[in-house]
Write an enzyme that holds these catalytic residues in place. Structure first.
Site, PDB file in Angstrom:
ATOM      1  N   GLY A   1      42.300   5.560  -3.204  1.00 37.59           N
ATOM      2  CA  GLY A   1      41.175   6.163  -2.417  1.00 37.59           C
ATOM      3  C   GLY A   1      40.691   6.279  -0.961  1.00 37.59           C
ATOM      4  O   GLY A   1      39.809   6.750  -0.401  1.00 37.59           O
TER       5      GLY A   1
ATOM      6  N   LEU B   1      46.211  22.851 -15.625  1.00 34.74           N
ATOM      7  CA  LEU B   1      45.815  22.265 -14.410  1.00 34.74           C
ATOM      8  C   LEU B   1      46.851  22.506 -13.302  1.00 34.74           C
ATOM      9  O   LEU B   1      47.747  23.220 -12.906  1.00 34.74           O
ATOM     10  CB  LEU B   1      47.627  21.286 -15.496  1.00 34.74           C
TER      11      LEU B   1
ATOM     12  N   MET C   1      44.170  10.698 -11.609  1.00 32.30           N
ATOM     13  CA  MET C   1      45.305  10.362 -12.550  1.00 32.30           C
ATOM     14  C   MET C   1      45.269  10.621 -13.666  1.00 32.30           C
ATOM     15  O   MET C   1      46.346  11.324 -14.156  1.00 32.30           O
ATOM     16  CB  MET C   1      46.597   9.718 -12.152  1.00 32.30           C
ATOM     17  N   ARG C   2      44.335  10.762 -14.479  1.00 35.52           N
ATOM     18  CA  ARG C   2      43.898  11.303 -15.190  1.00 35.52           C
ATOM     19  C   ARG C   2      43.492  12.866 -16.090  1.00 35.52           C
ATOM     20  O   ARG C   2      42.799  13.082 -14.939  1.00 35.52           O
ATOM     21  CB  ARG C   2      42.870  10.884 -16.752  1.00 35.52           C
TER      22      ARG C   2
ATOM     23  N   LEU D   1      42.049  15.491 -17.430  1.00 39.53           N
ATOM     24  CA  LEU D   1      41.097  16.003 -17.654  1.00 39.53           C
ATOM     25  C   LEU D   1      40.704  17.494 -19.106  1.00 39.53           C
ATOM     26  O   LEU D   1      40.986  17.828 -18.855  1.00 39.53           O
ATOM     27  CB  LEU D   1      39.439  16.787 -16.633  1.00 39.53           C
TER      28      LEU D   1
ATOM     29  N   HIS E   1      45.504  18.397  -4.176  1.00 43.92           N
ATOM     30  CA  HIS E   1      46.676  18.237  -5.207  1.00 43.92           C
ATOM     31  C   HIS E   1      47.876  18.310  -3.983  1.00 43.92           C
ATOM     32  O   HIS E   1      47.751  19.338  -2.739  1.00 43.92           O
ATOM     33  CB  HIS E   1      46.831  19.570  -5.915  1.00 43.92           C
TER      34      HIS E   1
ATOM     35  N   ASN F   1      41.674   9.206   0.237  1.00 46.76           N
ATOM     36  CA  ASN F   1      40.776  10.136   0.259  1.00 46.76           C
ATOM     37  C   ASN F   1      39.093  10.136   0.125  1.00 46.76           C
ATOM     38  O   ASN F   1      38.690  10.768   0.825  1.00 46.76           O
ATOM     39  CB  ASN F   1      41.611  11.671  -1.037  1.00 46.76           C
TER      40      ASN F   1
HETATM   41  C1  GAR Z   1      46.909  11.714  -3.056  1.00 52.29           C
HETATM   42  O1  GAR Z   1      48.027  12.368  -2.306  1.00 52.29           O
HETATM   43  C2  GAR Z   1      46.559  12.777  -4.414  1.00 52.29           C
HETATM   44  O2  GAR Z   1      46.832  13.996  -3.790  1.00 52.29           O
HETATM   45  C3  GAR Z   1      47.296  13.210  -5.548  1.00 52.29           C
HETATM   46  O3  GAR Z   1      47.446  11.322  -4.911  1.00 52.29           O
HETATM   47  C4  GAR Z   1      47.215  10.680  -4.006  1.00 52.29           C
HETATM   48  C5  GAR Z   1      46.023   9.951  -3.811  1.00 52.29           C
HETATM   49  O4  GAR Z   1      45.396   8.895  -2.970  1.00 52.29           O
HETATM   50  N1  GAR Z   1      46.539  13.033  -6.445  1.00 52.29           N
HETATM   51  C6  GAR Z   1      47.424  13.767  -7.427  1.00 52.29           C
HETATM   52  O5  GAR Z   1      48.889  13.066  -7.070  1.00 52.29           O
HETATM   53  C7  GAR Z   1      46.616  14.602  -8.140  1.00 52.29           C
HETATM   54  N2  GAR Z   1      47.218  14.551  -8.802  1.00 52.29           N
HETATM   55  P1  GAR Z   1      44.697   8.831  -2.331  1.00 52.29           P
HETATM   56  O6  GAR Z   1      44.133   7.383  -3.623  1.00 52.29           O
HETATM   57  O7  GAR Z   1      44.860   7.597  -0.884  1.00 52.29           O
HETATM   58  O8  GAR Z   1      43.577   8.964  -1.600  1.00 52.29           O
END
Ligand code: GAR
Length: 196
Positions: free
Chosen positions: A12, A144, A90-91, A93, A109, A14
């Site tokens: 988390g 997606l 990561m699911r 939708l 992304h 971000n």
């Molecule tokens: C981030 O790099 C985000 O861009 C990526 O997962 C990471 C989450 O990090 N998202 C994806 O790959 C979406 N398919 P965080 O939990 O530390 O924010």
């Protein structure tokens, strides 16, 4: 203020960047953080910041996405968010869920979309020999990692980079880009933020 819910799956970081920005003068405020994994480290980080946090474990639903999403939606609706931010969620939708949030759901992304939709974006950028890489914030549509681009930030690919090196360099930019985009989006401005 606009009410923002944030969906996460892991650490988390971000989500924390978004919440920290919203703690200042901001057109929105975080009302709920949700994860599809009760063990997601970001849930505790959200609670530490005083944000309501909850999990709906996707595993008992055994691949029944619609049923999982119904449970997610029920908890979300208690918080009545205006905007839904996917932040490392990561699911995938379903179209039905996405339609309910059309125009109000953002995702970050870790690639320069339209390049590298899906997973393993950093390894794929390296394998392609790209000189630059980055991250994208976009509106979520049923396809997606598609949908109108709201912001993009670039990083160089350096000689000898591993996927982890590149991921770390991109993540620094994610933490700048996503809050900047949400701030603008929450104020009703959908012009993209494109950094050189
Ligand atoms: C981030 O790099 C985000 O861009 C990526 O997962 C990471 C989450 O990090 N998202 C994806 O790959 C979406 N398919 P965080 O939990 O530390 O924010």
């Amino acid at each position: 203020k606009k009410r923002v819910a944030i969906l996460i799956s892991g650490g988390g970081s971000n989500m924390v960047a978004l919440a920290r920005d919203m703690a200042g003068d901001h057109p929105a405020r975080p009302v709920l953080v949700m994860a599809n994994d009760p063990a997601a480290a970001g849930l505790a980080r959200a609670r530490d910041m005083g944000i309501d946090a909850a999990a709906v474990d996707h595993r008992p639903f055994r691949g029944d996405r619609a049923a999982f999403e119904a449970a997610l939606m029920a908890r979300l609706q208690e918080a009545a968010p205006d905007i839904l931010c996917l932040a490392g969620f990561m699911r995938v939708l379903t179209e039905g869920f996405v339609a309910r949030w059309q125009g109000r759901m953002l995702n970050i992304h870790p690639s320069l979309l339209p390049k590298y939709r899906g997973l393993d974006t950093h390894a794929r950028a390296l394998a392609a020999g790209d000189a630059e890489h980055g991250c994208t914030v976009h509106e979520v549509t049923p396809a997606l990692d598609d949908g109108p681009i709201l912001g993009q930030a670039r990083v160089p690919v350096l000689p000898g980079d591993s996927p982890a090196d590149l991921a770390a360099r991109v993540l620094v930019e994610e933490h700048r880009l996503y809050p900047a985009v949400l701030r603008r989006f929450a104020s009703g401005d959908r012009r993209p933020i494109l950094t050189p």
